[in-house]
Design a protein around this motif. Structure first.
Motif, PDB file in Angstrom:
ATOM      1  N   ALA A 165      42.540  30.579  40.780  1.00  0.00           N
ATOM      2  CA  ALA A 165      42.215  29.162  40.597  1.00  0.00           C
ATOM      3  C   ALA A 165      40.765  28.857  40.961  1.00  0.00           C
ATOM      4  CB  ALA A 165      43.161  28.290  41.421  1.00  0.00           C
ATOM      5  N   LYS A 166      40.222  29.581  41.942  1.00  0.00           N
ATOM      6  CA  LYS A 166      38.801  29.400  42.265  1.00  0.00           C
ATOM      7  C   LYS A 166      37.938  29.739  41.046  1.00  0.00           C
ATOM      8  CE  LYS A 166      36.922  29.720  46.132  1.00  0.00           C
ATOM      9  NZ  LYS A 166      36.101  28.816  46.997  1.00  0.00           N
ATOM     10  N   VAL A 167      38.295  30.818  40.360  1.00  0.00           N
ATOM     11  CA  VAL A 167      37.546  31.196  39.153  1.00  0.00           C
ATOM     12  C   VAL A 167      37.732  30.148  38.065  1.00  0.00           C
ATOM     13  CG1 VAL A 167      37.338  32.923  37.320  1.00  0.00           C
ATOM     14  CG2 VAL A 167      37.652  33.658  39.693  1.00  0.00           C
ATOM     15  N   LEU A 168      38.952  29.668  37.887  1.00  0.00           N
ATOM     16  CA  LEU A 168      39.228  28.625  36.896  1.00  0.00           C
ATOM     17  C   LEU A 168      38.369  27.393  37.137  1.00  0.00           C
ATOM     18  CD1 LEU A 168      40.949  27.161  34.694  1.00  0.00           C
ATOM     19  CD2 LEU A 168      42.547  26.574  36.539  1.00  0.00           C
ATOM     20  N   VAL A 169      38.383  26.897  38.364  1.00  0.00           N
ATOM     21  CA  VAL A 169      37.641  25.677  38.698  1.00  0.00           C
ATOM     22  C   VAL A 169      36.141  25.882  38.511  1.00  0.00           C
ATOM     23  CG1 VAL A 169      36.996  24.166  40.623  1.00  0.00           C
ATOM     24  CG2 VAL A 169      39.399  24.707  40.215  1.00  0.00           C
ATOM     25  N   GLU A 170      35.640  27.039  38.916  1.00  0.00           N
ATOM     26  CA  GLU A 170      34.211  27.313  38.749  1.00  0.00           C
ATOM     27  C   GLU A 170      33.822  27.387  37.278  1.00  0.00           C
ATOM     28  OE1 GLU A 170      30.198  28.147  39.768  1.00  0.00           O
ATOM     29  OE2 GLU A 170      31.880  27.175  40.798  1.00  0.00           O
ATOM     30  N   ALA A 171      34.694  27.991  36.459  1.00  0.00           N
ATOM     31  CA  ALA A 171      34.414  28.065  35.018  1.00  0.00           C
ATOM     32  C   ALA A 171      34.375  26.671  34.404  1.00  0.00           C
ATOM     33  CB  ALA A 171      35.469  28.924  34.325  1.00  0.00           C
ATOM     34  N   LEU A 172      35.298  25.802  34.803  1.00  0.00           N
ATOM     35  CA  LEU A 172      35.315  24.426  34.290  1.00  0.00           C
ATOM     36  C   LEU A 172      34.074  23.664  34.748  1.00  0.00           C
ATOM     37  CD1 LEU A 172      39.079  23.522  34.852  1.00  0.00           C
ATOM     38  CD2 LEU A 172      37.963  24.070  32.683  1.00  0.00           C
ATOM     39  N   ARG A 173      33.656  23.894  35.987  1.00  0.00           N
ATOM     40  CA  ARG A 173      32.458  23.225  36.495  1.00  0.00           C
ATOM     41  C   ARG A 173      31.231  23.638  35.698  1.00  0.00           C
ATOM     42  NH1 ARG A 173      28.167  24.003  39.372  1.00  0.00           N
ATOM     43  NH2 ARG A 173      28.593  26.226  39.705  1.00  0.00           N
ATOM     44  N   ARG A 174      31.112  24.940  35.440  1.00  0.00           N
ATOM     45  CA  ARG A 174      29.957  25.440  34.695  1.00  0.00           C
ATOM     46  C   ARG A 174      29.999  25.041  33.227  1.00  0.00           C
ATOM     47  NH1 ARG A 174      28.257  31.426  36.960  1.00  0.00           N
ATOM     48  NH2 ARG A 174      28.658  31.042  39.180  1.00  0.00           N
ATOM     49  N   LYS A 186      33.118  26.345  25.421  1.00  0.00           N
ATOM     50  CA  LYS A 186      32.265  26.189  26.606  1.00  0.00           C
ATOM     51  C   LYS A 186      32.832  26.936  27.803  1.00  0.00           C
ATOM     52  CE  LYS A 186      30.236  21.666  25.476  1.00  0.00           C
ATOM     53  NZ  LYS A 186      30.186  20.229  25.875  1.00  0.00           N
ATOM     54  N   VAL A 187      34.148  26.942  27.944  1.00  0.00           N
ATOM     55  CA  VAL A 187      34.776  27.670  29.048  1.00  0.00           C
ATOM     56  C   VAL A 187      34.547  29.166  28.885  1.00  0.00           C
ATOM     57  CG1 VAL A 187      36.985  28.267  30.124  1.00  0.00           C
ATOM     58  CG2 VAL A 187      36.489  25.885  29.522  1.00  0.00           C
ATOM     59  N   LEU A 188      34.680  29.671  27.666  1.00  0.00           N
ATOM     60  CA  LEU A 188      34.429  31.093  27.399  1.00  0.00           C
ATOM     61  C   LEU A 188      32.993  31.465  27.753  1.00  0.00           C
ATOM     62  CD1 LEU A 188      36.231  31.824  24.009  1.00  0.00           C
ATOM     63  CD2 LEU A 188      36.607  33.020  26.169  1.00  0.00           C
ATOM     64  N   ALA A 189      32.062  30.636  27.323  1.00  0.00           N
ATOM     65  CA  ALA A 189      30.648  30.905  27.600  1.00  0.00           C
ATOM     66  C   ALA A 189      30.367  30.878  29.096  1.00  0.00           C
ATOM     67  CB  ALA A 189      29.773  29.885  26.878  1.00  0.00           C
ATOM     68  N   ALA A 190      30.999  29.938  29.803  1.00  0.00           N
ATOM     69  CA  ALA A 190      30.801  29.840  31.256  1.00  0.00           C
ATOM     70  C   ALA A 190      31.329  31.086  31.960  1.00  0.00           C
ATOM     71  CB  ALA A 190      31.500  28.591  31.785  1.00  0.00           C
ATOM     72  N   LEU A 191      32.462  31.586  31.519  1.00  0.00           N
ATOM     73  CA  LEU A 191      33.047  32.778  32.135  1.00  0.00           C
ATOM     74  C   LEU A 191      32.175  34.011  31.905  1.00  0.00           C
ATOM     75  CD1 LEU A 191      36.759  32.101  31.187  1.00  0.00           C
ATOM     76  CD2 LEU A 191      35.943  32.425  33.525  1.00  0.00           C
ATOM     77  N   GLU A 192      31.691  34.181  30.712  1.00  0.00           N
ATOM     78  CA  GLU A 192      30.930  35.394  30.404  1.00  0.00           C
ATOM     79  C   GLU A 192      29.565  35.432  31.078  1.00  0.00           C
ATOM     80  OE1 GLU A 192      30.954  36.433  26.209  1.00  0.00           O
ATOM     81  OE2 GLU A 192      32.744  37.646  26.691  1.00  0.00           O
ATOM     82  N   THR A 193      29.128  34.308  31.612  1.00  0.00           N
ATOM     83  CA  THR A 193      27.854  34.278  32.347  1.00  0.00           C
ATOM     84  C   THR A 193      28.087  34.166  33.860  1.00  0.00           C
ATOM     85  OG1 THR A 193      27.704  31.879  31.979  1.00  0.00           O
ATOM     86  CG2 THR A 193      26.556  33.307  30.419  1.00  0.00           C
ATOM     87  N   MET A 194      29.334  34.353  34.294  1.00  0.00           N
ATOM     88  CA  MET A 194      29.672  34.289  35.712  1.00  0.00           C
ATOM     89  C   MET A 194      29.479  35.683  36.316  1.00  0.00           C
ATOM     90  SD  MET A 194      33.201  32.813  37.434  1.00  0.00           S
ATOM     91  CE  MET A 194      33.186  31.306  36.481  1.00  0.00           C
ATOM     92  N   HIS A 195      28.232  36.008  36.609  1.00  0.00           N
ATOM     93  CA  HIS A 195      27.898  37.382  36.993  1.00  0.00           C
ATOM     94  C   HIS A 195      28.206  37.709  38.459  1.00  0.00           C
ATOM     95  CE1 HIS A 195      26.144  37.627  33.093  1.00  0.00           C
ATOM     96  NE2 HIS A 195      25.118  36.848  33.377  1.00  0.00           N
ATOM     97  N   ASP A 196      27.900  36.812  39.371  1.00  0.00           N
ATOM     98  CA  ASP A 196      28.052  37.096  40.798  1.00  0.00           C
ATOM     99  C   ASP A 196      28.629  35.888  41.518  1.00  0.00           C
ATOM    100  OD1 ASP A 196      26.732  39.776  40.925  1.00  0.00           O
ATOM    101  OD2 ASP A 196      25.038  38.626  40.165  1.00  0.00           O
ATOM    102  N   VAL A 215      33.070  38.029  42.013  1.00  0.00           N
ATOM    103  CA  VAL A 215      33.603  38.203  40.667  1.00  0.00           C
ATOM    104  C   VAL A 215      32.437  38.481  39.728  1.00  0.00           C
ATOM    105  CG1 VAL A 215      34.800  37.079  38.748  1.00  0.00           C
ATOM    106  CG2 VAL A 215      35.562  36.692  41.086  1.00  0.00           C
ATOM    107  N   HIS A 216      32.577  39.524  38.933  1.00  0.00           N
ATOM    108  CA  HIS A 216      31.516  39.901  37.998  1.00  0.00           C
ATOM    109  C   HIS A 216      32.066  39.924  36.572  1.00  0.00           C
ATOM    110  CE1 HIS A 216      28.916  41.272  41.338  1.00  0.00           C
ATOM    111  NE2 HIS A 216      30.034  41.730  41.862  1.00  0.00           N
ATOM    112  N   TYR A 217      31.521  39.058  35.721  1.00  0.00           N
ATOM    113  CA  TYR A 217      31.862  39.074  34.299  1.00  0.00           C
ATOM    114  C   TYR A 217      30.586  39.209  33.473  1.00  0.00           C
ATOM    115  CZ  TYR A 217      36.385  37.009  35.645  1.00  0.00           C
ATOM    116  OH  TYR A 217      37.608  36.752  36.221  1.00  0.00           O
ATOM    117  N   SER A 218      30.747  39.734  32.281  1.00  0.00           N
ATOM    118  CA  SER A 218      29.667  39.800  31.301  1.00  0.00           C
ATOM    119  C   SER A 218      30.319  39.938  29.935  1.00  0.00           C
ATOM    120  CB  SER A 218      28.759  41.014  31.578  1.00  0.00           C
ATOM    121  OG  SER A 218      29.431  42.215  31.231  1.00  0.00           O
ATOM    122  N   PRO A 219      29.562  39.846  28.852  1.00  0.00           N
ATOM    123  CA  PRO A 219      30.161  40.057  27.529  1.00  0.00           C
ATOM    124  C   PRO A 219      30.743  41.462  27.367  1.00  0.00           C
ATOM    125  CG  PRO A 219      28.073  38.912  27.336  1.00  0.00           C
ATOM    126  CD  PRO A 219      28.185  39.352  28.756  1.00  0.00           C
TER     127      PRO A 219
END
Length: 374
Positions: free
Chosen positions: A313-322, A331-341, A349-353
């Motif tokens: 849920a922390k990741v969910l909320v942060e993705a929605l915020r971004r 927009k949520v997809l784009a926010a997640l893929e740029t959530m590097h650190d 949490v580390h995500y990238s394309p």
């Protein structure tokens, strides 16, 4: 004249009510979840949901995300993969959710992927560590936990290190069980060992009368049992009733206080792998935050399953915020893929394309006096 004025007033009030209703509806972010709220995985799933709700309620209490409150739309699939796929369709096509969240079960999650891909919807924090969700990359799946294969490999390594080499593997005859088995076999290969026996079991109704003799017949020192919480709990009881004292190890899908209750008197000494920090380590920032929110609701303790839901849920909320105001699926997809650190509180949490792996953390715990100890 009075009649005209009264009619105008009624119309104005109606228009105002409609505008307020529209505003209220638009000021919500719909997030969908299909999972086994009933069935063999209900205990750990409902604990994970309670952990997730701590984060969601805290965000909503502060006015939501960019002024919009999160509303969870949950549908029970009773741990049935076909129902999970259909529920995903309903949530995406009919309910118009922005993202899906915290699914449970490998086949269930796999059944959702065609709908994620068709509509470009992110699934955040599936409660499964199946490698099929990590490699090859699933474009719309964002994991928030380590893989089952890394857990199973670590479990074998531990057993061999303490001198237990006659190890039987019992696994659910589904994609989850086969995936965990692959991790265990990697562990055996690295230790230059082989399992004493490998037993496939029905996912929901294993035949313990045939499974247990295969374990005892192999003179097992240890059993790696990969299955749902109720299935494994019943298996351990059947094993103990047959007089076997073999060390039992299971994976983090059973890391819940509900699993301990299901085991009952057979719980002592069962090893459960973990993919989040020790829930009793209050000096750990994520644990400290989760416990504070839980205590504010009158909950005195955390479990590993609660922490998993909390982290997702922390990741969910942060993705929605971004994603910014009025978040869309894209927009949520784009926010997640740029959530590097993104720091969850001591874990990043580390995500990238190219990678949606999230966190790589695995540990072991043992059940003692009704609690997980590390």
């Amino acid at each position: 004249m009075k009649k005209h004025t009264r009619t105008w007033g009624i119309r104005a009030c109606a228009a105002l009510l409609l505008a307020l209703a529209t505003l209220s509806t638009s000021a919500q972010i719909l997030i969908g979840q299909t999972a086994g709220m009933t069935g063999p995985t209900a205990a750990p799933l409902n604990e994970a949901n309670s952990g997730a709700q701590l984060v969601i309620d805290a965000a909503n209490a502060k006015g939501g995300i960019n002024g919009e409150k999160i509303e969870m739309v949950r549908i029970d699939d009773a741990f049935d993969a076909r129902r999970a796929g259909e529920n995903a369709r309903v949530l995406i096509e009919d309910k118009k959710v922005v993202a899906l969240f915290l699914s449970r079960g490998t086949p269930n999650t796999q059944a959702m992927i065609p709908w994620l891909d068709k509509y470009g919807v992110a699934l955040i924090g599936p409660s499964t560590g199946a490698m099929v969700l990590y490699k090859p990359l699933q474009k719309h799946v964002f994991n928030v936990r380590a893989t089952y294969q890394s857990e199973a490999e670590k479990a074998v390594q531990h057993l061999v290190t303490i001198g237990l080499t006659r190890i039987v593997v019992v696994h659910a005859a589904d994609s989850f069980g086969k995936d965990a088995l692959a991790g265990a076999m990697t562990g055996f290969d690295k230790a230059r060992q082989k399992p004493a026996a490998v037993v496939a079991a029905d996912r929901e109704k294993p035949d313990y009368a045939s499974i247990v003799p295969k374990i005892t017949g192999a003179d097992a020192q240890a059993v790696l049992w990969f299955g749902a919480s109720q299935v494994v709990a019943d298996g351990v009881k059947a094993l103990r009733a047959a007089g076997s004292a073999a060390q039992v190890v299971t994976l983090s899908n059973n890391a819940s206080s509900g699993f301990i209750k299901q085991l009952g008197d057979a719980s002592s000494g069962v090893i459960v792998t973990q993919v989040f920090p020790n829930e009793h380590l209050i000096g750990q920032p994520m644990v400290h935050e989760a416990l504070a929110l839980a205590q504010a609701k009158g909950q005195t303790e955390l479990s590993p399953a609660v922490l998993e839901g909390f982290a997702a849920a922390k990741v969910l909320v942060e993705a929605l915020r971004r994603a910014g105001p009025k978040p869309t699926r894209a927009k949520v997809l784009a926010a997640l893929e740029t959530m590097h650190d993104y720091d969850l509180g001591g874990l990043e949490v580390h995500y990238s394309p190219q990678s949606h792996a999230g966190i790589d953390f695995a540990d072991l715990s043992i059940i003692s006096q009704g609690k997980f100890k590390r």
